[in-house]
Design an enzyme around this catalytic site. Structure first.
Site, PDB file in Angstrom:
ATOM      1  N   SER A  27      63.465 -14.579  81.064  1.00  0.00           N
ATOM      2  CA  SER A  27      64.755 -14.954  80.449  1.00  0.00           C
ATOM      3  C   SER A  27      64.554 -15.891  79.259  1.00  0.00           C
ATOM      4  CB  SER A  27      65.689 -15.581  81.474  1.00  0.00           C
ATOM      5  OG  SER A  27      65.052 -16.613  82.194  1.00  0.00           O
ATOM      6  N   ARG A  34      60.315 -26.264  92.868  1.00  0.00           N
ATOM      7  CA  ARG A  34      61.779 -26.082  92.938  1.00  0.00           C
ATOM      8  C   ARG A  34      62.161 -25.685  94.357  1.00  0.00           C
ATOM      9  NH1 ARG A  34      62.325 -21.631  88.354  1.00  0.00           N
ATOM     10  NH2 ARG A  34      60.689 -20.780  89.702  1.00  0.00           N
ATOM     11  N   HIS A  42      54.289 -15.546  92.317  1.00  0.00           N
ATOM     12  CA  HIS A  42      54.679 -16.042  90.999  1.00  0.00           C
ATOM     13  C   HIS A  42      53.617 -15.684  89.965  1.00  0.00           C
ATOM     14  CE1 HIS A  42      56.135 -18.679  87.819  1.00  0.00           C
ATOM     15  NE2 HIS A  42      57.289 -18.586  88.433  1.00  0.00           N
ATOM     16  N   ASP A  60      63.520 -18.767  94.469  1.00  0.00           N
ATOM     17  CA  ASP A  60      64.523 -17.830  94.976  1.00  0.00           C
ATOM     18  C   ASP A  60      64.491 -17.684  96.498  1.00  0.00           C
ATOM     19  OD1 ASP A  60      65.479 -17.156  92.364  1.00  0.00           O
ATOM     20  OD2 ASP A  60      63.631 -16.048  92.071  1.00  0.00           O
ATOM     21  N   HIS A  69      62.606 -11.090  88.621  1.00  0.00           N
ATOM     22  CA  HIS A  69      62.907 -12.417  88.037  1.00  0.00           C
ATOM     23  C   HIS A  69      64.121 -12.996  88.792  1.00  0.00           C
ATOM     24  CE1 HIS A  69      63.035 -15.621  85.222  1.00  0.00           C
ATOM     25  NE2 HIS A  69      63.678 -15.049  84.216  1.00  0.00           N
TER      26      HIS A  69
END
Ligand code: CMX
Length: 439
Positions: free
Chosen positions: A240, A326, A317, A374, A270
Site C-alpha cells: 500500500s 504490532r 511476513h 492481522d 496484505h
C-alpha cells in the site's frame, strides 16, 4: 510553531543532506542484486528512502526512530486516556518531533476545518451496487475527491514550481487523513446498519469521533486511536505504501495515489488478511460444533488449510523474522482489557499463537512462521461489536493514510523523481547466470 511551519523548517534542514548525498556520494555502491531478488519480488533491495518509519526484521517497526511502546509513551495523551491522540501522532510522523499540548490543539483545530466530507462522496458510495466490497466503496470515495485536489489545481496553475509542490501534497494529505474517519464510519453504518448514519461530533478528537460515528461506546475511542496509530506505516516498501509512493511519483495527486494504494491494501496477502483471519477463525469455530478449541484440533485445522494449498492468514511476513511488534501491542491491549482477555475469540487466537508457528515450521515453506498484525487486529474489533469482518481492511486503511500521506509529502519536499525500476528479460538473466554475473 504550527505543524506546517515545523514541517517546512525540517524540510529545509533535510534538503541539503539529499543534495550532498547525490552530488558527493552518488556513485558509492550500497548493494549487489541477485537473480533470486530479481525474480523474488525485489526483497531486501534498498531502493526506497523514507524517514517516516523503519522496519528491522528482528525488532519490528520504529516510527521516526521510536518503537511502538516508546511512541505511545512519548506522545501527549487524549483527554482522560492513556493513549495519544491520532492528531499528536500525525504531527510526530510528519516532523519527527514530539508535539507540545499546544501543537496538538492546533492540529485538532486544523482537522476540524478539513474534515468536511463533500456530499458527492456519499452519493458515489450509495451509487455502487449492493454486495460491493467496503474496500471498493472506500477506494471509489477517495478517488472521487480528486475533483477537489489542491495539488492538481496548483499543478495546473502558472505558479507551479517543484520546490513548493510539497505544500499542496501536504494540504491534500491532511484533508484526506481528516476526512477518512467519517467516510469509513459512513460505509460501516450504511452497509451493515441499515443506513442509520450517525453524524460527526467536531468537538471530539479523531479517534473518539470515529468511535462516536461507529456508534460504539468507550473504550472503543482508545481502540480506534491505538488501531490507527499501529497501522499507520510499516516502512515504505509494503504494497500500500509503495503503490501510493509510485503513483505519486508521476505527480499524480494524493487522491489518485491513495486510491491506488488502497487497491493494493485490499489484497489477501496484505491488508485483507485481517478479514481473512476472522473468516478462518469463525469458520473453524463453526466446524468445532461446540467442542472446545485446543492445540490438537487447531493444529489439524491449520494442516487442512496448508494441505489445501492455502496460506494461514495472519502469519508470515516479507521482512519480519520475529513476532510482529504490532501484534504484541494489540495482544497486550487484549491482556490488559478485562473481559477481552477472557473472550473466546481471543483465547482461540492465543491457541493459534501457540500452535501455528510450530505447524508452519514443520510445513517448511515460510521464512517467518510468526504472527503479523492481522492475526490479532480483528479479535479486538469483534469484541467491541464490529463482527462484520469484510470491513476490517477499511479500518486498516484509515490508519495507513497517515504513513502514506506523510511519505508522499516528503517525496515532493525532497524532489524524489519518477520511480522507474529497470526490468530485464529471462534471456538476459540466463545469460548473466551462465557468465557468473552481469558483465
Ligand atoms: N501460510 C502458508 N504458507 C506461507 C505463509 C503462511 N502464512 N507465509 C508464507 N508462506 C509460503 C509462501 O506462500 C511461499 O510459498 P511458495 O514457496 O510455495 O511460493 C513460501 O512460504 C515462502 O514465503 P516467504 O518468503 O516466507 O514469504 P513472502 O515474503 O513471500 O510472503 C506473506 C509474505 C505475508 C505474503 C506471506 O507470509 C503470507 O502469505 N502470509 C499470509 C497472509 C498474511 O497474513 N498477510 C498479511 C501480511 C501483513 C500485512 O501486510 O498486513
Amino acid at each position: 510553531m504550527s505543524l506546517k511551519r515545523t514541517l517546512k523548517a525540517k524540510i529545509e534542514e533535510t534538503r541539503p543532506r539529499v543534495q550532498r548525498l547525490l552530488k558527493e556520494y552518488g556513485t558509492v555502491k550500497i548493494d549487489d542484486i541477485t537473480i533470486e531478488q530479481s525474480l523474488g519480488g525485489a526483497r531486501d533491495i534498498p531502493c526506497l528512502v523514507s524517514d517516516i518509519s523503519y522496519l528491522d526484521p528482528h525488532e519490528g517497526i520504529r516510527f521516526r526512530g521510536k518503537t511502538i511502546p516508546e511512541t505511545m509513551a512519548a506522545l501527549p495523551k487524549a483527554h482522560g486516556s492513556v493513549y495519544p491522540t491520532v492528531e499528536a501522532f500525525w504531527y510526530f510522523l510528519l516532523t519527527g518531533e514530539i508535539p507540545s499540548e499546544e501543537n496538538v490543539q492546533d492540529v485538532l483545530y486544523d482537522f476540524k476545518g478539513r474534515a468536511n466530507v463533500p456530499y458527492y462522496v456519499f452519493d458515489v458510495i450509495r451509487a455502487l451496487p449492493k454486495g460491493t466490497h467496503p474496500m471498493v466503496m472506500l477506494s471509489s470515495a477517495v478517488l472521487a475527491m480528486q475533483r477537489d485536489s489542491k495539488f492538481a489545481r496548483y499543478y495546473n496553475s502558472p505558479r507551479f514550481n517543484k520546490t513548493d509542490a510539497w505544500e499542496y501534497m501536504y494540504e491534500d494529505g491532511s484533508d484526506l487523513v481528516a476526512r477518512l474517519p467519517e467516510i469509513a464510519a459512513f460505509i460501516y453504518r450504511y452497509h451493515y446498519k441499515n443506513c442509520d448514519i450517525i453524524t460527526t461530533n467536531p468537538e471530539l478528537d479523531l479517534g473518539a469521533n470515529f468511535a462516536h460515528m461507529m456508534g460504539i461506546a468507550p473504550p472503543y475511542d482508545d481502540v480506534s486511536r491505538m488501531y490507527f496509530i499501529v497501522h499507520a506505516d510499516h516502512e515504505s516498501g509494503n504494497v500500500s505504501a509503495h503503490t501510493t509512493h509510485l503513483v505519486a511519483s508521476a505527480l499524480s495527486d494524493a487522491y489518485y495515489a491513495y486510491s491506488a494504494g488502497l487497491n493494493g491494501l485490499a489484497g489477501p496477502l496484505h491488508g485483507l488478511a485481517s478479514q481473512e483471519v476472522l473468516r478462518w477463525i469463525m469458520g473453524f469455530q463453526k466446524k468445532l460444533n461446540g467442542e472446545e478449541p485446543n492445540k490438537d484440533n487447531v493444529s489439524r485445522a491449520l494442516w487442512d488449510t496448508l494441505n489445501a494449498g492455502q496460506v494461514v492468514p495472519g502469519y508470515g511476513h516479507a521482512v519480519l523474522r520475529v513476532t510482529d511488534s504490532r501484534y504484541v501491542a494489540l495482544r497486550e491491549f487484549c491482556l490488559n482489557t478485562p473481559g477481552l482477555r477472557d473472550d473466546p475469540l481471543f483465547k482461540l487466537a492465543s491457541i493459534l499463537y501457540e500452535t501455528a508457528p510450530g505447524v508452519l515450521t514443520e510445513h517448511g515453506r515460510t521464512k517467518n512462521p510468526w504472527p503479523n498484525v492481522d492475526a490479532q487486529s480483528g479479535i479486538i474489533q469483534a469484541y467491541f461489536g464490529v463482527r462484520e469482518y469484510d470491513f476490517y481492511t477499511v479500518l486498516f486503511a484509515v490508519g495507513r493514510a497517515m504513513g502514506t500521506m506523510a511519505n508522499i509529502t516528503w517525496d515532493r519536499a525532497l524532489s524524489y523523481p519518477l520511480e522507474r525500476p529497470k526490468s530485464v528479460t529471462l534471456d538476459l538473466l540466463e545469460k548473466w547466470a551462465q557468465s557468473g554475473g552481469r558483465k
